[in-house]
Scaffold this active site. Structure first.
Site, PDB file in Angstrom:
ATOM      1  N   ASP A 147       3.633   9.173  -1.164  1.00 43.64           N
ATOM      2  CA  ASP A 147       2.616   8.960  -0.505  1.00 43.64           C
ATOM      3  C   ASP A 147       1.782   7.318  -0.995  1.00 43.64           C
ATOM      4  OD1 ASP A 147      -0.217   8.606   1.207  1.00 43.64           O
ATOM      5  OD2 ASP A 147      -0.300  10.199   1.471  1.00 43.64           O
ATOM      6  N   HIS A 206       0.557  -1.213   0.081  1.00 42.74           N
ATOM      7  CA  HIS A 206      -0.106  -0.253   0.364  1.00 42.74           C
ATOM      8  C   HIS A 206       1.030   1.409  -0.336  1.00 42.74           C
ATOM      9  CE1 HIS A 206      -3.915  -1.857   0.973  1.00 42.74           C
ATOM     10  NE2 HIS A 206      -3.299  -2.995   0.880  1.00 42.74           N
TER      11      HIS A 206
HETATM   12  C1  GDG Z   1      -2.397   3.939   2.817  1.00 39.73           C
HETATM   13  C2  GDG Z   1      -1.642   4.430   2.032  1.00 39.73           C
HETATM   14  C3  GDG Z   1      -2.840   4.805   0.557  1.00 39.73           C
HETATM   15  C4  GDG Z   1      -8.500   9.495   7.691  1.00 39.73           C
HETATM   16  N1  GDG Z   1      -9.219   9.865   9.524  1.00 39.73           N
HETATM   17  C5  GDG Z   1      -9.947   9.313   9.977  1.00 39.73           C
HETATM   18  C6  GDG Z   1     -10.678   8.185   8.716  1.00 39.73           C
HETATM   19  N2  GDG Z   1      -9.463   8.130   8.050  1.00 39.73           N
HETATM   20  C7  GDG Z   1      -9.529   7.320   6.431  1.00 39.73           C
HETATM   21  C8  GDG Z   1      -9.770   8.564   5.205  1.00 39.73           C
HETATM   22  C9  GDG Z   1      -9.065   7.519   3.897  1.00 39.73           C
HETATM   23  C10 GDG Z   1      -8.026   6.905   4.938  1.00 39.73           C
HETATM   24  O1  GDG Z   1      -7.646   6.331   6.461  1.00 39.73           O
HETATM   25  C11 GDG Z   1      -6.656   7.635   5.312  1.00 39.73           C
HETATM   26  O2  GDG Z   1      -5.828   7.029   3.908  1.00 39.73           O
HETATM   27  P1  GDG Z   1      -4.954   7.809   3.376  1.00 39.73           P
HETATM   28  O3  GDG Z   1      -5.048   6.822   1.261  1.00 39.73           O
HETATM   29  O4  GDG Z   1      -4.847   9.171   2.880  1.00 39.73           O
HETATM   30  O5  GDG Z   1      -3.613   7.489   3.697  1.00 39.73           O
HETATM   31  P2  GDG Z   1      -2.850   6.372   5.172  1.00 39.73           P
HETATM   32  O6  GDG Z   1      -3.523   5.804   6.589  1.00 39.73           O
HETATM   33  O7  GDG Z   1      -1.218   6.465   5.368  1.00 39.73           O
HETATM   34  O8  GDG Z   1      -3.124   5.536   3.915  1.00 39.73           O
HETATM   35  C12 GDG Z   1      -1.575   5.296   0.950  1.00 39.73           C
HETATM   36  C13 GDG Z   1      -3.159   3.073   1.607  1.00 39.73           C
HETATM   37  O9  GDG Z   1      -2.830   2.714   2.618  1.00 39.73           O
HETATM   38  C14 GDG Z   1      -4.429   2.991   0.899  1.00 39.73           C
HETATM   39  O10 GDG Z   1      -3.502   1.598   0.161  1.00 39.73           O
HETATM   40  O11 GDG Z   1      -2.991   5.447  -0.144  1.00 39.73           O
HETATM   41  O12 GDG Z   1      -0.574   5.942   0.274  1.00 39.73           O
HETATM   42  O13 GDG Z   1      -0.125   5.373   3.642  1.00 39.73           O
HETATM   43  O14 GDG Z   1     -10.152   6.483   3.790  1.00 39.73           O
HETATM   44  O15 GDG Z   1     -11.480   8.754   5.365  1.00 39.73           O
HETATM   45  N3  GDG Z   1     -11.751   8.276   8.378  1.00 39.73           N
HETATM   46  C15 GDG Z   1     -12.701   8.407   9.187  1.00 39.73           C
HETATM   47  N4  GDG Z   1     -12.356   9.013  10.583  1.00 39.73           N
HETATM   48  C16 GDG Z   1     -11.776   9.612  10.303  1.00 39.73           C
HETATM   49  O16 GDG Z   1     -11.001  10.261  11.522  1.00 39.73           O
HETATM   50  N5  GDG Z   1     -14.119   7.855   9.415  1.00 39.73           N
END
Ligand code: GDG
Length: 511
Positions: A412, A205
């Site tokens: 990212d 990821h």
């Molecule tokens: C890794 C990789 C890759 C965040 N705060 C809350 C919340 N979230 C959810 C967001 C989003 C997810 O968490 C975060 O996803 P990201 O992709 O932005 O980042 P990482 O956590 O670092 O994820 C990344 C991912 O894996 C998938 O392969 O895209 O590059 O680093 O969905 O909405 N959700 C809720 N409350 C929050 O306060 N409900």
């Protein structure tokens, strides 16, 4: 127990049904999405589809009656896979998120969950150490210096072996096992040693770094060999797959041709499968009247500003939060933005026991405090900073309340927040400022791309996004929405599993 789970979208229904058709053994059940599925489809000797990820899609919460409850945990992988697992029959193996013995396998929201226990020392050495303080910074271009500690590596090997053992026990003969992410890179190799009848896929990821950086890892060869136990290695971007292929040549001395590594008697394919979101389900939430009303209320609470800039991230040094705050602060100082433009910054708590994350929190909060102190008026801070996690509906309301979404990571793998913002903008308004160092930048052509290290360039892009004409904004948003809806999470899973299925049947005994 946590509240009811949102029903899966039509798109997902279609995808899981077609997966079931393709992989005969996957059966779409009459799911009771809010509770427990009793109609299990466990074959006599195990599950036909097994997901292995470092975390279960739930956190353990002790309730007062001395019973254990489970609450959904946020995070990229969970967000992406949970709807698929709810619809397909399979087992999910993961760590519940705290130290202690493994819980008995249980069902939650229609998923069969198998917990892996980690001791307090293993949480420290495997999770906080090797995963969060070695591999995470190393794989994100050493934005923070990685620490290399041998006891952490030993814990990594031990814990990966435990996951591999559990997968070997849960998988039916000839089953498909899908291993996820950088915490479990040794599992494919260990699992193949235990079970040579399985079809094994692995998806990374986070980015896979360039060889000059990867080469710093003292255990680089072991990692490459561990990964090569899989039949198919999935990465977010082509650049990540290319970096891995180079690592296979350099660290393990193996020949490659195109996207294939010749690993002894086996060929292993490395390719890109950019992860996506359940766009239709999220758009549906954003269409709800109560969610739209909440978005209006949020703007009211902010004092009806002309413009709302929005940042939503896990509080992580890869996300470029400090760079973004610096740009906003300078724009205010220079008068290019005034009190009519406020910023909401959600920084959800993350990895709080790791030193670098504690330091980052302090730094971010000092910067927010300074900007608010300098430019705030009574009752009207320029930055509304929230170090909290929110339910999904509130996230959707925030996405609706933001005129300009700021996604500015220094590195990212993908960044799902960018795609979620786009999915929520049903009226095609809004603008996305997006770092070119995210996987999402390869796909979201309508974004205002920035190099977050170039603060002046980022300031200009924020101004352009904030002042874009409604017509131009709509044109850009439309392009991005098409992408996010056409290539959703169901498409992602289907294309990975279809490619995995093209691998010739495993020949037992031929490692
Ligand atoms: C890794 C990789 C890759 C965040 N705060 C809350 C919340 N979230 C959810 C967001 C989003 C997810 O968490 C975060 O996803 P990201 O992709 O932005 O980042 P990482 O956590 O670092 O994820 C990344 C991912 O894996 C998938 O392969 O895209 O590059 O680093 O969905 O909405 N959700 C809720 N409350 C929050 O306060 N409900």
């Amino acid at each position: 127990m946590y509240g009811p789970v949102a029903p899966a979208s039509d798109a997902l229904d279609k995808a899981t049904t077609s997966l079931a058709a393709r992989y005969g053994t996957f059966v779409c059940e009459d799911l009771n999405v809010a509770g427990t599925t009793t109609n299990r489809r466990l074959t006599a000797d195990g599950y036909d589809f097994v997901v292995v990820a470092s975390r279960l899609p739930v956190d353990r919460v002790e309730d007062t009656a001395d019973k254990t409850g489970w609450r959904h945990s946020p995070g990229g992988l969970v967000t992406a896979l949970e709807p698929i697992m709810r619809k397909m029959d399979g087992a999910w193996i993961g760590w519940p998120g705290d130290a202690g013995p493994a819980p008995e396998p249980f069902e939650e929201s229609g998923i069969h969950l198998v917990g892996i226990g980690l001791s307090a020392e293993e949480v420290r050495d495997f999770y906080e150490g090797m995963c969060n303080a070695t591999l995470w910074p190393l794989y994100h271009d050493v934005i923070a210096p990685p620490a290399f500690r041998r006891p952490w590596w030993d814990a990594y090997v031990t814990v990966n072996q435990r996951f591999a053992q559990a997968a070997a026990e849960q998988a039916a003969k000839g089953a498909t096992v899908w291993v996820h992410d950088y915490q479990l890179q040794l599992v494919p190799g260990m699992l193949r040693e235990l079970r040579d009848d399985l079809r094994i896929g692995f998806f990374n990821h986070i980015p896979f770094p360039g060889y000059e950086i990867f080469a710093q890892l003292p255990w680089r060869r072991r990692i490459v060999e561990g990964l090569l136990g899989a039949d198919l290695l999935g990465f977010q971007r082509q650049a990540d797959a290319t970096n891995f292929l180079r690592a296979a040549r350099r660290a393990a001395g193996l020949p490659t041709k195109g996207s294939v590594v010749h690993a002894g008697a086996r060929d292993v394919r490395a390719a890109s499968f950019p992860i996506a979101i359940d766009a239709a389900a999220l758009a549906e939430i954003a269409r709800r009247e109560d969610v739209k009303e909440r978005a209006r209320e949020i703007r009211q609470l902010l004092g009806q500003p002309e413009r709302v800039l929005l940042g939503i991230d896990r509080l992580d040094y890869t996300k470029g939060i400090r760079h973004r705050l610096k740009a906003y602060g300078e724009l205010r100082r220079e008068g290019r933005l005034g009190p009519e433009t406020v910023l909401i910054q959600v920084a959800s708590p993350s990895r709080e026991r790791v030193e670098q994350y504690r330091l980052l929190r302090d730094e971010v909060e000092v910067i927010v405090g300074r900007i608010n102190g300098e430019f705030g008026e009574l009752g009207n801070p320029p930055i509304n900073y929230l170090h909290q996690s929110f339910p999904r509906d509130e996230m959707a309301a925030l996405y609706l309340a933001g005129d300009v979404m700021l996604v500015t990571p220094l590195r990212d793998g993908m960044n799902l927040v960018a795609k979620e913002y786009v999915a929520c903008r049903n009226d095609e308004s809004g603008a996305l400022v997006l770092s070119e160092f995210t996987g999402a930048a390869d796909e979201l052509n309508g974004a205002f791309l920035v190099n977050p290290h170039d603060i002046d360039g980022m300031k200009d892009a924020i101004i352009r996004a904030a002042t874009v004409s409604p017509r131009e904004a709509r044109r850009r948003m439309r392009v991005m929405r098409r992408r996010v809806f056409d290539y959703d999470v169901a498409h992602w899973a289907t294309s990975f599993l279809d490619t995995l299925r093209e691998v010739p049947e495993p020949v037992p005994g031929r490692a």
